[in-house]
Scaffold this active site. Structure first.
Site, short mmCIF file in Angstrom:
data_model
loop_
_atom_site.label_atom_id
_atom_site.label_comp_id
_atom_site.label_asym_id
_atom_site.label_seq_id
_atom_site.Cartn_x
_atom_site.Cartn_y
_atom_site.Cartn_z
N ARG A 121 0.84 -1.44 -0.26
CA ARG A 121 0.40 0.36 -0.01
C ARG A 121 0.69 0.91 0.19
O ARG A 121 1.05 1.91 1.01
CB ARG A 121 -0.81 -0.04 1.13
N GLN A 126 -1.72 3.01 -5.01
CA GLN A 126 -2.86 3.47 -5.29
C GLN A 126 -4.00 3.27 -6.45
O GLN A 126 -5.36 3.35 -5.52
CB GLN A 126 -2.65 4.93 -5.00
N ASP A 129 -5.18 -0.38 -6.31
CA ASP A 129 -5.79 -0.88 -5.21
C ASP A 129 -6.76 -0.59 -5.99
O ASP A 129 -7.51 -0.37 -5.08
CB ASP A 129 -4.80 -0.31 -4.31
N SER A 132 -8.87 -0.61 -1.97
CA SER A 132 -9.62 0.76 -1.74
C SER A 132 -10.39 1.14 -2.53
O SER A 132 -11.40 1.82 -1.63
CB SER A 132 -8.17 1.49 -2.02
N TYR A 225 -1.52 -0.22 8.57
CA TYR A 225 -2.64 -1.18 8.87
C TYR A 225 -3.41 -1.01 11.00
O TYR A 225 -1.35 0.01 11.04
CB TYR A 225 -2.63 -2.61 8.82
P1 NAD Z 1 -8.67 -2.33 7.11
O1 NAD Z 1 -9.43 -3.11 5.96
O2 NAD Z 1 -8.12 -3.88 7.88
O3 NAD Z 1 -9.17 -2.16 8.71
C1 NAD Z 1 -10.31 -1.22 8.76
C2 NAD Z 1 -9.99 -0.62 9.70
O4 NAD Z 1 -10.55 -1.01 10.81
C3 NAD Z 1 -8.87 -0.06 9.52
O5 NAD Z 1 -8.52 1.39 9.78
C4 NAD Z 1 -8.15 -0.33 11.32
O6 NAD Z 1 -7.53 0.78 11.75
C5 NAD Z 1 -9.69 -0.75 12.09
N1 NAD Z 1 -9.44 -1.60 13.38
C6 NAD Z 1 -8.74 -2.81 13.45
N2 NAD Z 1 -8.76 -3.09 14.28
C7 NAD Z 1 -9.89 -2.16 15.44
C8 NAD Z 1 -10.46 -2.21 16.19
N3 NAD Z 1 -10.60 -3.26 17.17
N4 NAD Z 1 -11.27 -1.31 16.65
C9 NAD Z 1 -11.62 -0.60 15.79
N5 NAD Z 1 -11.14 -0.14 14.36
C10 NAD Z 1 -10.22 -1.42 13.97
O7 NAD Z 1 -7.89 -1.13 6.27
P2 NAD Z 1 -8.18 -0.08 5.89
O8 NAD Z 1 -9.53 0.48 5.44
O9 NAD Z 1 -7.81 -1.20 4.35
O10 NAD Z 1 -6.46 0.54 5.23
C11 NAD Z 1 -6.52 0.94 6.58
C12 NAD Z 1 -5.61 2.23 6.06
O11 NAD Z 1 -4.44 1.70 5.24
C13 NAD Z 1 -6.03 3.16 5.72
O12 NAD Z 1 -6.82 3.58 6.05
C14 NAD Z 1 -4.40 4.49 4.82
O13 NAD Z 1 -4.42 4.80 5.86
C15 NAD Z 1 -4.04 2.77 4.81
N6 NAD Z 1 -3.90 2.89 3.46
C16 NAD Z 1 -2.72 3.17 2.31
C17 NAD Z 1 -2.87 2.94 0.71
C18 NAD Z 1 -1.81 3.29 0.05
O14 NAD Z 1 -1.50 4.02 0.92
N7 NAD Z 1 -2.09 2.54 -1.01
C19 NAD Z 1 -4.49 2.34 0.65
C20 NAD Z 1 -5.66 1.79 0.84
C21 NAD Z 1 -4.73 2.30 2.49
#
Ligand code: NAD
Length: 360
Positions: A121, A126, A129, A132, A225
């Protein structure tokens, strides 16, 4: 000879999305590829065969038989994998570790598999992805389902029949899906709160007009994550949340930790403490659910609280989800196409880290 890119109809139950849109078909043809599709690949997303043909695709029932590159949303079944050309490239949400027989079928055929969920990520990734782009649709639809199930308005209304208080909506987990859920609930006029264990989400939630619910737990992990919580952290989160939920009308759960079952955050006791007429939509149902009472694929009512565990929400918005997925796939495949021929630059981390099995 031009690279042949093939796409077959998706076969997973309920899957309406497609990995190639007429737009990306045209781009692949412009990049020098021959594109072959099975008739009807876009039917679920409302892309007609005629639109693909106009974009330069050849239509054939055996579209993937001779294909050098095969694009998919969900993995083909194992018999179909066995029928692909030896050494073909397979790109999609393949989850090879989820099914040993699938992994074996990929291996046996010498397939060069790029499970896109493995993409690092990074900023450069991006545009490719799929996690996302598809999570965005899922978060949006989850809120619409909640609004549909709720016996209340989301917005505040001032009417001749009196004033209606806005619904209080809590989004659990503020990753990609959660942030889209916050934005959607906000647009519908609800009072929106969100929480997450990654501290940087506070600013993201607030920038969308939501309120950050501080449950006193911070658990940022690797690669952007979350990490799993310790027992003490979990107990603290649970204690504070139980109290808070007594005044919440709607919960949309989106919390996940990569490679693990969804964290259980909303217990049966918490649900019992909620007001009758409350609604929980658990987007994490696919990996077991954030709510203890979630039954994947079903909506149940427990003491007046509706608990919905919808599956494959991205497929519900198949047209836009497919447009985005297809662009992600096109951007990734562009890394493999050099002057119309296939070329693998294993020094590129996007290829090296995504390919499965990992190369020695
Ligand atoms: P995900 O689907 O793995 O998780 C969803 C959310 O659940 C996350 O924000 C995580 O912190 C939260 N979570 C996990 N355990 C928890 C708990 N016990 N209580 C409350 N919340 C909890 O994650 P995602 O949405 O695929 O991605 C997370 C982050 O990764 C994004 O917000 C971003 O910062 C980053 N990201 C970066 C890129 C990139 O740069 N290419 C792309 C996508 C996401």
């Amino acid at each position: 000879m031009a690279v042949i890119v093939g796409v077959a109809r998706e076969t997973a139950a309920g899957e309406r999305r497609v990995a190639l849109s007429p737009e990306t078909c045209k781009k692949l043809v412009a990049a020098g590829a021959t594109v072959r599709i099975q008739p009807g690949i876009g039917a679920g997303a409302f892309f007609s065969d005629a639109a693909y043909a106009a974009a330069g695709a050849q239509l054939a029932e055996d579209a993937v038989a001779e294909a050098d590159v095969v694009l998919c949303v969900q993995p083909p079944d194992n018999a179909a994998i066995a029928g692909l050309k030896q050494d073909a490239v397979l790109v999609g949400s393949l989850h090879p570790q989820a099914d040993a027989a699938r992994g074996e079928a990929i291996h046996a055929r010498g397939i060069v598999a790029f499970p896109l969920e493995r993409l690092p990520r990074t900023t450069r990734a991006q545009a490719m992805d799929v996690l996302s782009s598809q999570a965005g649709m899922a978060g949006y639809k989850a809120v619409l389902i909640a609004a549909q199930l709720a016996p209340r308005f989301f917005p505040m209304l001032t009417t001749a029949a009196g004033t209606i208080r806005p619904s209080k909506v809590l989004i659990v987990g503020a990753g990609v899906a959660g942030l889209q859920a916050i934005a959607t609930a906000k647009r519908l006029g609800a009072q929106v709160e969100g929480f997450d264990v990654r501290p940087e989400t506070r600013e993201q939630i607030e920038s969308l007009g939501g309120k950050f619910l501080d449950l006193g737990v911070s658990a940022a992990g690797e690669g952007g994550y979350a990490r799993a919580l310790t027992d003490e952290e979990r107990a603290e989160q649970q204690r504070r949340l139980a109290e808070h939920l007594k005044n919440v009308d709607v919960i949309v759960c989106t919390a996940a930790v990569p490679g693990r079952p969804a964290p259980k955050i909303v217990s049966a006791a918490m649900v019992a403490g909620m007001k009758p007429g409350s609604v929980i939509v658990d987007l994490a149902a696919e990996t077991g659910g954030n709510c203890e009472l979630t039954r994947p694929g079903e909506t149940v009512e427990v003491e007046g609280v509706a608990v919905a565990g919808p599956l494959n929400l991205a497929s519900m918005g198949a047209q836009h989800a497919s447009e985005m997925y297809a662009r992600n796939v096109f951007n990734f495949v562009s890394l493999l196409l050099k002057e119309g021929a296939l070329a693998f630059d294993w020094n590129d981390e996007l290829l090296a880290k995504t390919v499965w099995p990992e190369r020695a």
